[in-house]
Design a protein around this motif. Structure first.
Motif, PDB file in Angstrom:
ATOM      1  N   ASN A 425      49.325  39.726  38.516  1.00 55.26           N
ATOM      2  CA  ASN A 425      49.197  38.765  37.429  1.00 55.26           C
ATOM      3  C   ASN A 425      48.199  39.217  36.362  1.00 55.26           C
ATOM      4  O   ASN A 425      47.862  38.467  35.461  1.00 55.26           O
ATOM      5  N   ASN A 430      53.709  43.299  33.572  1.00 54.43           N
ATOM      6  CA  ASN A 430      54.311  42.056  34.067  1.00 54.43           C
ATOM      7  C   ASN A 430      54.689  41.121  32.925  1.00 54.43           C
ATOM      8  O   ASN A 430      53.851  40.492  32.304  1.00 54.43           O
ATOM      9  N   HIS A 432      56.648  38.460  33.192  1.00 57.05           N
ATOM     10  CA  HIS A 432      56.935  37.087  33.597  1.00 57.05           C
ATOM     11  C   HIS A 432      55.709  36.247  33.930  1.00 57.05           C
ATOM     12  O   HIS A 432      55.603  35.113  33.507  1.00 57.05           O
ATOM     13  N   HIS A 433      54.828  36.803  34.714  1.00 54.87           N
ATOM     14  CA  HIS A 433      53.716  35.977  35.211  1.00 54.87           C
ATOM     15  C   HIS A 433      52.386  36.685  35.045  1.00 54.87           C
ATOM     16  O   HIS A 433      51.657  36.894  36.004  1.00 54.87           O
ATOM     17  N   ARG A 434      52.085  37.031  33.811  1.00 57.79           N
ATOM     18  CA  ARG A 434      50.760  37.633  33.593  1.00 57.79           C
ATOM     19  C   ARG A 434      49.760  36.503  33.394  1.00 57.79           C
ATOM     20  O   ARG A 434      49.246  36.271  32.297  1.00 57.79           O
ATOM     21  N   ASP A 435      49.474  35.824  34.476  1.00 51.30           N
ATOM     22  CA  ASP A 435      48.723  34.572  34.393  1.00 51.30           C
ATOM     23  C   ASP A 435      47.237  34.752  34.632  1.00 51.30           C
ATOM     24  O   ASP A 435      46.502  33.775  34.724  1.00 51.30           O
ATOM     25  N   GLY A 439      46.624  33.482  38.793  1.00 51.59           N
ATOM     26  CA  GLY A 439      48.034  33.667  39.136  1.00 51.59           C
ATOM     27  C   GLY A 439      48.247  33.662  40.641  1.00 51.59           C
ATOM     28  O   GLY A 439      47.312  33.837  41.422  1.00 51.59           O
ATOM     29  N   LYS A 440      49.477  33.477  41.010  1.00 53.20           N
ATOM     30  CA  LYS A 440      49.847  33.296  42.415  1.00 53.20           C
ATOM     31  C   LYS A 440      49.271  34.402  43.309  1.00 53.20           C
ATOM     32  O   LYS A 440      48.707  34.132  44.366  1.00 53.20           O
TER      33      LYS A 440
END
Length: 464
Positions: A425, A430, A432-435, A439-440
């Motif tokens: 993440n 990434n 989609h989910h570079r949070d 992140g998860k």
DNA sequence: TATATTATGACGATGCGC
DNA sequence: GCGCATCGTCATAATATA
């Protein structure tokens, strides 16, 4: 034209060529010139890069020491200093939120981290192998030094502010950013936070190949002159398809010789994006897994025994062994009888391979790794090279503080807590989910923090 | 033939240095 | 502004394995 004039011209064009390369790498023209004066015009581009880097490190020393004094200050007022830093951080954030002006990207002088943590250029960390001169010194508070020692790793180019957050959770220690490009044939920009001494480091010998041609001399034969790469980009978890090799070959065959500028650009863009090498006439291909093992400093066939996709994936996720070994080398003198290691997110065992190559015996490794393929790879390496005790744990969440406590009483403590938490993440690739850290997957960083803090408190400053 | 594994291509944004 | 690099994810098709 006289002979001397010819030599002169040849030397000038070689000089220009090298200056151009150095400038492309991000150095100034002045720096490039000075390096050529120091090393001679015949020096390999790699040697020149080292020379520029070395002089930059030496120059940096002064300014860097300033910020190290901030750290030193915390020796006297560790707790208060940290609290103050946090408060300043908060008020700064508020200023920002409410539209206050500000200079932005400058590290502040009072020891608090700004949101942005600038990456050094060149990215050579506190120092690199091969330099004799004085380098950076740093002073850590008594509370922060080992035992236990710890070593944390993640991608350097995380979203803005994430490294400041990581640092804040790891005792405000300044990250050491290193691009492994300075040590091996491929780039790998990573940040490392650790409380190891940084004096008297020593690199693994023999030194790894530092350019593509040193690593793979047989590819010279097919390498066109218009592909000027000397280093590969970051080795990632996915590789190009065979179809892309075909497409590029067709484009080259149907173009002229040398290819038109636009074909060259197409081919070079793909080569850089997918890290392709020239393996035949007009034929580019991704590295094989064993070639990646070689660049990353693993023994040959280290990842053999799992599927090719899994090999690429686990290699793409791993340490560059020489880089990590250089940092860990200081442990050899401190632990002549070996180390007890708590290894989180072990992966294929980059840290352990580094210790092994350094000749540091691992008395105990408690390893946490959830990937089946990685576990298999690591276990088989361990069984054929190690004599110490290995304890394998799958899920870091199941390594509760109680369990850590029981390991500590069983083994008398840990000397090293090492790990690179998931970068999924944080990584730029990434889409989609570079949070970020929340992140998860990347949030598992906080389990590294939890476990490290527990080990520290359980060992309570006493030597165990 | 059913299932598992592998291969392929589509999918941008961020942040730096210049 | 522009070039550049970036430990990646997802759905689907192709292929391997039982």
């Amino acid at each position: 034209m006289t002979m001397m004039q010819g030599d002169f011209l040849r030397e000038m064009s070689e000089r220009d060529e090298k200056i151009k390369s150095l400038v492309n790498m991000g150095f100034s023209e002045d720096e490039a010139n000075e390096a050529i004066i120091r090393c001679g015009v015949d020096a390999d581009i790699c040697v020149l890069v080292d020379s520029v880097s070395a002089s930059r490190v030496a120059e940096d020393c002064h300014s860097r020491n300033l910020s190290d004094h901030q750290v030193t200050d915390r020796c006297f007022n560790s707790f208060g200093g940290r609290k103050k830093a946090r408060l300043m951080e908060e008020s700064r954030k508020k200023r920002k939120r409410y539209g206050g002006g500000g200079q932005g990207n400058r590290p502040s002088l009072d020891g608090s981290d700004e949101d942005s943590m600038p990456l050094p250029n060149p990215m050579v960390g506190f120092n690199l192998p091969g330099y004799s001169g004085p380098s950076v010194t740093r002073m850590l508070s008594k509370l922060d030094t080992g035992p236990p020692f710890f070593y944390y790793e993640n991608v350097a180019r995380a979203p803005k502010g994430e490294w400041a957050k990581i640092s804040r959770n790891l005792f405000d220690i300044q990250p050491e950013f290193v691009d492994s490009l300075h040590l091996c044939a491929a780039a790998r920009k990573r940040g490392y936070i650790h409380n190891l001494p940084i004096e008297n480091r020593s690199p693994l010998l023999p030194l790894p190949p530092k350019t593509i041609f040193e690593a793979f001399p047989h590819y010279k034969k097919w390498w066109p002159s218009w592909d000027t790469r000397t280093h590969l980009n970051c080795l990632q978890t996915c590789v190009a398809s065979a179809k892309l090799t075909d497409r590029i070959q067709r484009a080259l065959v149907s173009s002229s010789n040398p290819p038109t500028k636009s074909v060259q650009k197409y081919v070079m863009d793909e080569c850089k994006k997918w890290n392709l090498v020239w393996v035949g006439k007009n034929k580019v291909a991704p590295l094989e897994p064993d070639e990646m093992e070689y660049i990353l400093g693993f023994p040959r066939d280290h990842t053999r025994g799992v599927g090719k996709t899994q090999r690429y994936k686990s290699l793409g996720n791993s340490f560059q062994v020489d880089t990590v070994a250089y940092h860990l080398s200081v442990l050899r003198r401190m632990f002549p009888n070996g180390v007890r290691v708590l290894s989180l997110f072990t992966g294929i065992g980059g840290g352990e391979v580094a210790l092994h190559k350094l000749g540091i015996h691992m008395r105990v490794v408690v390893s946490v790794e959830i990937g089946e393929a990685s576990k298999k790879i690591f276990k088989s390496w361990w069984d054929q090279t190690q004599t110490g005790t290995l304890i394998e744990i799958t899920d870091v969440k199941s390594l509760t503080n109680d369990r850590v406590a029981s390991f500590i009483s069983q083994f008398g403590g840990f000397d090293l807590v090492i790990g690179g938490s998931p970068c999924n993440n944080l990584a730029g690739s990434n889409r989609h989910h570079r949070d970020g850290l929340e992140g998860k997957h990347s949030a598992l960083f906080y389990d590294y923090v939890r476990i490290l803090n527990f080990v520290k408190s359980a060992m309570g400053g006493r030597r165990m």
